[in-house]
Scaffold this motif. Structure first.
Motif, PDB file in Angstrom:
ATOM      1  N   ARG A 142       0.829  -1.208   0.000  1.00 52.22           N
ATOM      2  CA  ARG A 142       0.000   0.000   0.000  1.00 52.22           C
ATOM      3  C   ARG A 142       0.860   1.255   0.000  1.00 52.22           C
ATOM      4  N   SER A 143       1.918   1.246   0.791  1.00 53.60           N
ATOM      5  CA  SER A 143       2.794   2.410   0.865  1.00 53.60           C
ATOM      6  C   SER A 143       3.520   2.634  -0.461  1.00 53.60           C
ATOM      7  N   CYS A 144       3.964   1.539  -1.082  1.00 55.60           N
ATOM      8  CA  CYS A 144       4.682   1.668  -2.360  1.00 55.60           C
ATOM      9  C   CYS A 144       3.746   2.082  -3.495  1.00 55.60           C
ATOM     10  N   SER A 145       2.481   1.688  -3.418  1.00 58.16           N
ATOM     11  CA  SER A 145       1.539   2.069  -4.473  1.00 58.16           C
ATOM     12  C   SER A 145       1.138   3.534  -4.362  1.00 58.16           C
ATOM     13  N   ASN A 146       1.321   4.132  -3.185  1.00 59.34           N
ATOM     14  CA  ASN A 146       0.994   5.544  -2.994  1.00 59.34           C
ATOM     15  C   ASN A 146       2.133   6.187  -2.189  1.00 59.34           C
ATOM     16  N   PRO A 147       3.272   6.435  -2.840  1.00 65.76           N
ATOM     17  CA  PRO A 147       4.455   6.888  -2.101  1.00 65.76           C
ATOM     18  C   PRO A 147       4.331   8.255  -1.443  1.00 65.76           C
ATOM     19  N   GLY A 148       3.378   9.061  -1.864  1.00 65.23           N
ATOM     20  CA  GLY A 148       3.241  10.390  -1.283  1.00 65.23           C
ATOM     21  C   GLY A 148       2.459  10.429   0.009  1.00 65.23           C
ATOM     22  N   ASP A 149       1.826   9.334   0.374  1.00 63.28           N
ATOM     23  CA  ASP A 149       0.990   9.299   1.564  1.00 63.28           C
ATOM     24  C   ASP A 149       1.839   8.928   2.788  1.00 63.28           C
ATOM     25  N   ALA A 150       2.102   9.906   3.641  1.00 65.95           N
ATOM     26  CA  ALA A 150       2.951   9.690   4.819  1.00 65.95           C
ATOM     27  C   ALA A 150       2.287   8.761   5.828  1.00 65.95           C
ATOM     28  N   SER A 151       0.964   8.778   5.914  1.00 70.94           N
ATOM     29  CA  SER A 151       0.286   7.918   6.891  1.00 70.94           C
ATOM     30  C   SER A 151       0.451   6.439   6.523  1.00 70.94           C
ATOM     31  N   LEU A 152       0.461   6.117   5.222  1.00 71.78           N
ATOM     32  CA  LEU A 152       0.675   4.723   4.805  1.00 71.78           C
ATOM     33  C   LEU A 152       2.103   4.279   5.128  1.00 71.78           C
ATOM     34  N   PHE A 153       3.061   5.190   4.926  1.00 77.18           N
ATOM     35  CA  PHE A 153       4.447   4.868   5.257  1.00 77.18           C
ATOM     36  C   PHE A 153       4.597   4.665   6.766  1.00 77.18           C
ATOM     37  N   SER A 154       3.951   5.514   7.545  1.00 73.10           N
ATOM     38  CA  SER A 154       3.991   5.388   9.004  1.00 73.10           C
ATOM     39  C   SER A 154       3.358   4.069   9.455  1.00 73.10           C
ATOM     40  N   HIS A 155       2.263   3.696   8.816  1.00 72.51           N
ATOM     41  CA  HIS A 155       1.597   2.422   9.126  1.00 72.51           C
ATOM     42  C   HIS A 155       2.535   1.254   8.816  1.00 72.51           C
ATOM     43  N   TRP A 156       3.231   1.350   7.702  1.00 73.11           N
ATOM     44  CA  TRP A 156       4.181   0.311   7.316  1.00 73.11           C
ATOM     45  C   TRP A 156       5.285   0.188   8.370  1.00 73.11           C
ATOM     46  N   GLU A 157       5.826   1.314   8.827  1.00 71.52           N
ATOM     47  CA  GLU A 157       6.870   1.291   9.854  1.00 71.52           C
ATOM     48  C   GLU A 157       6.371   0.655  11.147  1.00 71.52           C
ATOM     49  N   ARG A 158       5.147   0.993  11.554  1.00 71.08           N
ATOM     50  CA  ARG A 158       4.595   0.410  12.789  1.00 71.08           C
ATOM     51  C   ARG A 158       4.421  -1.097  12.666  1.00 71.08           C
ATOM     52  N   THR A 159       3.931  -1.558  11.520  1.00 68.57           N
ATOM     53  CA  THR A 159       3.764  -3.006  11.360  1.00 68.57           C
ATOM     54  C   THR A 159       5.115  -3.704  11.324  1.00 68.57           C
ATOM     55  N   LEU A 160       6.116  -3.038  10.762  1.00 63.81           N
ATOM     56  CA  LEU A 160       7.463  -3.604  10.749  1.00 63.81           C
ATOM     57  C   LEU A 160       7.990  -3.757  12.173  1.00 63.81           C
ATOM     58  N   LYS A 161       7.781  -2.752  13.007  1.00 62.81           N
ATOM     59  CA  LYS A 161       8.208  -2.822  14.409  1.00 62.81           C
ATOM     60  C   LYS A 161       7.474  -3.920  15.163  1.00 62.81           C
ATOM     61  N   ILE A 162       6.190  -4.051  14.905  1.00 63.53           N
ATOM     62  CA  ILE A 162       5.410  -5.101  15.574  1.00 63.53           C
ATOM     63  C   ILE A 162       5.913  -6.481  15.163  1.00 63.53           C
ATOM     64  N   ALA A 163       6.182  -6.649  13.867  1.00 56.73           N
ATOM     65  CA  ALA A 163       6.686  -7.947  13.393  1.00 56.73           C
ATOM     66  C   ALA A 163       8.023  -8.268  14.052  1.00 56.73           C
ATOM     67  N   ASN A 164       8.903  -7.279  14.124  1.00 57.44           N
ATOM     68  CA  ASN A 164      10.210  -7.507  14.767  1.00 57.44           C
ATOM     69  C   ASN A 164      10.060  -7.842  16.241  1.00 57.44           C
ATOM     70  N   LEU A 165       9.156  -7.152  16.922  1.00 56.60           N
ATOM     71  CA  LEU A 165       8.908  -7.430  18.334  1.00 56.60           C
ATOM     72  C   LEU A 165       8.428  -8.864  18.530  1.00 56.60           C
ATOM     73  N   GLN A 166       7.480  -9.301  17.719  1.00 55.89           N
ATOM     74  CA  GLN A 166       6.948 -10.661  17.847  1.00 55.89           C
ATOM     75  C   GLN A 166       8.029 -11.700  17.528  1.00 55.89           C
ATOM     76  N   GLU A 167       8.859 -11.418  16.542  1.00 56.32           N
ATOM     77  CA  GLU A 167       9.932 -12.361  16.209  1.00 56.32           C
ATOM     78  C   GLU A 167      10.942 -12.470  17.354  1.00 56.32           C
ATOM     79  N   ARG A 168      11.257 -11.354  17.994  1.00 53.43           N
ATOM     80  CA  ARG A 168      12.167 -11.404  19.151  1.00 53.43           C
ATOM     81  C   ARG A 168      11.535 -12.180  20.305  1.00 53.43           C
ATOM     82  N   ARG A 169      10.242 -11.934  20.543  1.00 52.34           N
ATOM     83  CA  ARG A 169       9.549 -12.672  21.611  1.00 52.34           C
ATOM     84  C   ARG A 169       9.574 -14.165  21.322  1.00 52.34           C
ATOM     85  N   ALA A 170       9.296 -14.537  20.082  1.00 53.15           N
ATOM     86  CA  ALA A 170       9.307 -15.956  19.709  1.00 53.15           C
ATOM     87  C   ALA A 170      10.705 -16.539  19.870  1.00 53.15           C
ATOM     88  N   GLY A 171      11.717 -15.787  19.471  1.00 53.91           N
ATOM     89  CA  GLY A 171      13.091 -16.268  19.596  1.00 53.91           C
ATOM     90  C   GLY A 171      13.499 -16.495  21.043  1.00 53.91           C
TER      91      GLY A 171
END
Length: 178
Positions: A66-95
């Motif tokens: 979604r962020s790449c399809s609309n590169p000018g939308d800062a909220s989509l980029f911010s959403h992408w960053e938050r999901t990336l952080k959540i994924a990393n957090l869950q992977e660390r917890r699992a590890g």
């Protein structure tokens, strides 16, 4: 990830997710084979965190597209960053949970060796599941074999301590001049 309104509109979604988690946990259980309550606790943390990490990675891909399809939308980029952080957090917890589970299982198998030595000595001493047998075996390289640990555990029993104290007293009494 659906919102509360979407969940209410689609009540089967949560049931689907629960079923997906149960199937995933069952497959992991066959591989991990937790044996005690403490291993079960670590396994449950691992299964849940790894399931959440898988879900977060799917959300991350969706947010990225979604962020790449609309590169000018800062909220989509911010959403992408938050999901990336959540994924990393869950992977660390699992590890971390997986590392703890593996350590508990190493201790379990090391405890089997020590218990076998105790049985060979004709004694049965209950070894606590939380006792870090693997670390004890690594701590002093000259005293790492299961026989030594079995003797160490055996000497911690009250009966053996009383017998040792009696032998010490008898030895002191025998060494005194008349």
């Amino acid at each position: 990830m659906p919102t509360q309104e979407q969940n209410e509109a689609n009540p089967g979604f949560l049931a689907e997710q629960e079923q997906a988690y149960q199937a995933y946990a069952l497959a992991l259980r066959k591989d991990c084979q937790p044996d005690s309550a403490i291993e079960e606790e670590a396994f449950e943390r691992y299964a849940w965190a790894s399931f959440q990490a898988k879900r977060a990675r799917k959300l991350e891909l969706l947010a990225e597209s979604r962020s790449c399809s609309n590169p000018g939308d800062a909220s989509l980029f911010s959403h992408w960053e938050r999901t990336l952080k959540i994924a990393n957090l869950q992977e660390r917890r699992a590890g971390r949970a997986f590392k703890e589970l593996r350590q508990l299982q190493k201790d379990r198998f090391a405890a089997y060796e020590v218990y076998a030595e105790l049985c060979a000595m004709g004694r049965e001493v209950e070894i606590p599941k939380s006792l870090p047998i693997t670390e004890l075996r690594k701590s002093n390289l000259q005293r790492t074999n299961p026989n030594y640990l079995a003797q160490f555990l055996l000497y911690q029993t009250e009966e053996v301590q009383e017998a040792a104290e009696q032998m010490r007293k008898d030895s002191e009494a025998a060494s005194k001049p008349f």
